[in-house]
Design a protein around this motif. Structure first.
Motif, short mmCIF file in Angstrom:
data_model
loop_
_atom_site.label_atom_id
_atom_site.label_comp_id
_atom_site.label_asym_id
_atom_site.label_seq_id
_atom_site.Cartn_x
_atom_site.Cartn_y
_atom_site.Cartn_z
N SER A 159 44.88 26.88 38.85
CA SER A 159 46.00 26.03 38.41
C SER A 159 45.66 24.56 38.55
N SER A 160 45.05 24.19 39.66
CA SER A 160 44.68 22.79 39.88
C SER A 160 43.67 22.32 38.85
N ASN A 161 42.69 23.19 38.52
CA ASN A 161 41.68 22.80 37.53
C ASN A 161 42.29 22.48 36.18
N VAL A 162 43.36 23.18 35.83
CA VAL A 162 44.07 22.89 34.58
C VAL A 162 44.82 21.57 34.71
N GLN A 163 45.50 21.38 35.84
CA GLN A 163 46.29 20.16 36.03
C GLN A 163 45.44 18.90 35.97
N THR A 164 44.26 18.95 36.57
CA THR A 164 43.43 17.75 36.63
C THR A 164 42.60 17.54 35.38
N GLY A 165 42.67 18.47 34.44
CA GLY A 165 41.92 18.33 33.20
C GLY A 165 40.49 18.82 33.30
N ALA A 166 40.13 19.48 34.42
CA ALA A 166 38.78 20.02 34.53
C ALA A 166 38.54 21.12 33.52
N VAL A 167 39.61 21.87 33.18
CA VAL A 167 39.56 22.88 32.12
C VAL A 167 40.82 22.72 31.28
N PRO A 168 40.78 23.11 30.00
CA PRO A 168 41.92 22.84 29.12
C PRO A 168 43.12 23.75 29.35
N SER A 169 42.91 24.98 29.82
CA SER A 169 44.01 25.92 30.01
C SER A 169 43.51 27.06 30.88
N LEU A 170 44.46 27.83 31.41
CA LEU A 170 44.06 28.97 32.22
C LEU A 170 43.29 29.99 31.38
N GLU A 171 43.72 30.18 30.14
CA GLU A 171 43.05 31.14 29.26
C GLU A 171 41.59 30.74 29.00
N ARG A 172 41.31 29.45 29.04
CA ARG A 172 39.95 28.97 28.79
C ARG A 172 39.22 28.59 30.08
N HIS A 173 39.81 28.99 31.20
CA HIS A 173 39.16 28.72 32.49
C HIS A 173 37.92 29.61 32.59
N PRO A 174 36.79 29.06 33.03
CA PRO A 174 35.56 29.86 33.09
C PRO A 174 35.50 30.81 34.27
N PHE A 175 36.59 30.99 34.99
CA PHE A 175 36.59 31.90 36.14
C PHE A 175 36.06 33.27 35.74
N ASP A 176 36.57 33.81 34.63
CA ASP A 176 36.17 35.16 34.24
C ASP A 176 34.70 35.22 33.84
N LEU A 177 34.23 34.21 33.11
CA LEU A 177 32.82 34.17 32.75
C LEU A 177 31.95 34.17 34.00
N LEU A 178 32.29 33.33 34.95
CA LEU A 178 31.52 33.24 36.18
C LEU A 178 31.60 34.53 36.99
N ALA A 179 32.77 35.15 36.99
CA ALA A 179 32.91 36.42 37.70
C ALA A 179 32.06 37.51 37.06
N ARG A 180 32.08 37.58 35.73
CA ARG A 180 31.29 38.59 35.03
C ARG A 180 29.79 38.36 35.20
N LEU A 181 29.40 37.09 35.34
CA LEU A 181 27.99 36.78 35.56
C LEU A 181 27.59 36.92 37.03
N ARG A 182 28.53 37.34 37.86
CA ARG A 182 28.32 37.64 39.26
C ARG A 182 27.99 36.41 40.11
N PHE A 183 28.54 35.26 39.72
CA PHE A 183 28.56 34.14 40.65
C PHE A 183 29.50 34.51 41.80
N ARG A 184 29.32 33.86 42.93
CA ARG A 184 30.21 34.15 44.04
C ARG A 184 31.48 33.32 43.88
N VAL A 185 32.40 33.83 43.10
CA VAL A 185 33.65 33.13 42.83
C VAL A 185 34.69 33.48 43.89
N THR A 186 35.49 32.50 44.23
CA THR A 186 36.60 32.71 45.14
C THR A 186 37.86 32.09 44.53
N VAL A 187 39.01 32.61 44.90
CA VAL A 187 40.31 32.15 44.39
C VAL A 187 40.94 31.24 45.44
N ASN A 188 41.42 30.08 45.00
CA ASN A 188 41.98 29.11 45.94
C ASN A 188 43.18 28.38 45.33
#
Length: 370
Positions: A277-306
């Motif tokens: 949510s913060s990444n969308v608010q600050t303009g780091a990503v354009p929207s939640l739907e376009r957040h790269p979280f899922d891409l990074l998760a599928r590529l097996r980066f060590r992603v965490t939710v915060n």
């Protein structure tokens, strides 16, 4: 002979149920998670008259609106009001105590809460006194949560502001308090023009004392910030790190190609403290739907939710997880993996991390998965 009943299915993945799931939080700012009513009461007690609203609901709406401008700089301006009411022992202890209560009620079992002691000196407190009273608040909140049936552990991260010149002093403070509840060090603030390499002496002090640190990098600024944080400063984790996707390209057939830096981050299992949510608010990503979280998760980066800042983003750990699950069709096993990622990356001893994973996280998600 009666037929045994079928095994229960998975619990519904909705907000009330996700609140019961054990969660681990690595990136949450103390001054970004105040209750609006507390801001008003503390402002009244300390004589601060700069608030933009005089009732809790309106104030909460103002924070969310101001933080949602799409600019990290504007987002950071909202903290002037919360920091202003955290200048006394009573204010610091209350905010810390309520932080623990709110996280425990949301099902968080482990959290690392960060704040910048240098911002809380306006009424004469010393750096040591600021940390002391904040840790007292965490201790009180933990004890009260336990009495209410919620077992939660809190670690504190001391943050230095990257535009200031006190990072070495704050690093020394973190080492001084590391056996009293401080588990690590961080730098934060506007990235552009303030590279992490300016604070090398602070990071060298942490490494010399075998102490942990994370660095805000790859949020508003891109790959150079991430590269410096890792290659020059030796960060254990990346605060946000969402811009690592600048080094990842995806072909039309869905195949991802990683550059050298992205490969290094993945290979080294460097945790990404993603805050959707913060990444969308600050303009780091354009929207939640376009957040790269899922891409990074599928590529097996060590992603965490915060959460980053629960007040400014009007969010909680449970809400962040539900949003991700709804957007990317995640199930309980996915949320369990993200939680285990966070616990593996926590700045506490290995046996303590393992105990939470094996005795709390895995049984909790097994029950929900049915």
């Amino acid at each position: 002979m009666s037929t045994p009943p079928p095994p229960p299915g998975p619990a519904p993945l909705d907000l009330p149920t996700v609140r019961t799931a054990p969660k681990a939080l690595l990136h949450d700012h103390l001054d970004g998670g105040l209750r609006p009513a507390t801001v008003l009461e503390l402002a009244h007690h300390c004589g601060y008259d700069g608030l933009p609203a005089d009732d809790a609901d309106t104030l909460a709406g103002w924070f969310a609106e101001a933080a949602g401008s799409g600019s990290l700089e504007r987002y950071l301006q909202t903290f002037a009001h919360t920091v202003a009411v955290m200048q006394t022992p009573e204010g610091l202890q209350r905010v810390a105590r309520e932080c623990v209560a709110d996280l425990a009620a949301d099902g968080v079992v482990y959290a690392e809460i960060r704040f910048a002691p240098e911002q809380h000196l306006e009424r004469g407190l010393t750096l040591d006194e600021v940390v002391h009273h904040t840790l007292l608040g965490f201790e009180d909140g933990t004890a009260q949560a336990r009495d209410a049936g919620h077992d939660i552990r809190i670690g504190c991260l001391l943050t230095a502001m990257r535009h200031a010149a006190r990072s070495r002093e704050i690093a020394e403070l973190a080492v001084r308090f590391r056996d009293r509840g401080v588990v690590g060090f961080d730098i934060a603030g506007a990235e552009a023009g303030h590279p992490p390499s300016r604070h090398l002496d602070a990071f060298e002090h942490m490494r010399a004392n075998n102490a942990h640190f994370t660095i805000h990098a790859g949020e508003a600024f891109g790959l150079p910030s991430i590269h410096e944080a890792i290659a020059f400063c030796g960060a254990d984790r990346l605060g946000h790190g969402v811009r690592i996707t600048d080094d990842i390209s995806v072909d039309d057939d869905g195949r991802a190609r990683l550059g050298r830096l992205a490969n290094y981050v993945r290979d080294k299992r460097i945790p990404l403290e993603l805050c959707p949510s913060s990444n969308v608010q600050t303009g780091a990503v354009p929207s939640l739907e376009r957040h790269p979280f899922d891409l990074l998760a599928r590529l097996r980066f060590r992603v965490t939710v915060n959460t980053d800042n629960r007040l400014m983003s009007a969010t909680s750990m449970s809400e962040e997880m539900v949003k991700l699950a709804s957007t990317f069709d995640y199930g309980w096993s996915d949320l369990e993996r993200f939680t285990i990622n966070a616990m593996k990356s926590a700045f506490i001893p290995f046996p303590d991390r393992l105990r939470v994973i094996e005795e709390v996280v895995k049984p909790g998600y097994a029950l929900l998965a049915g």
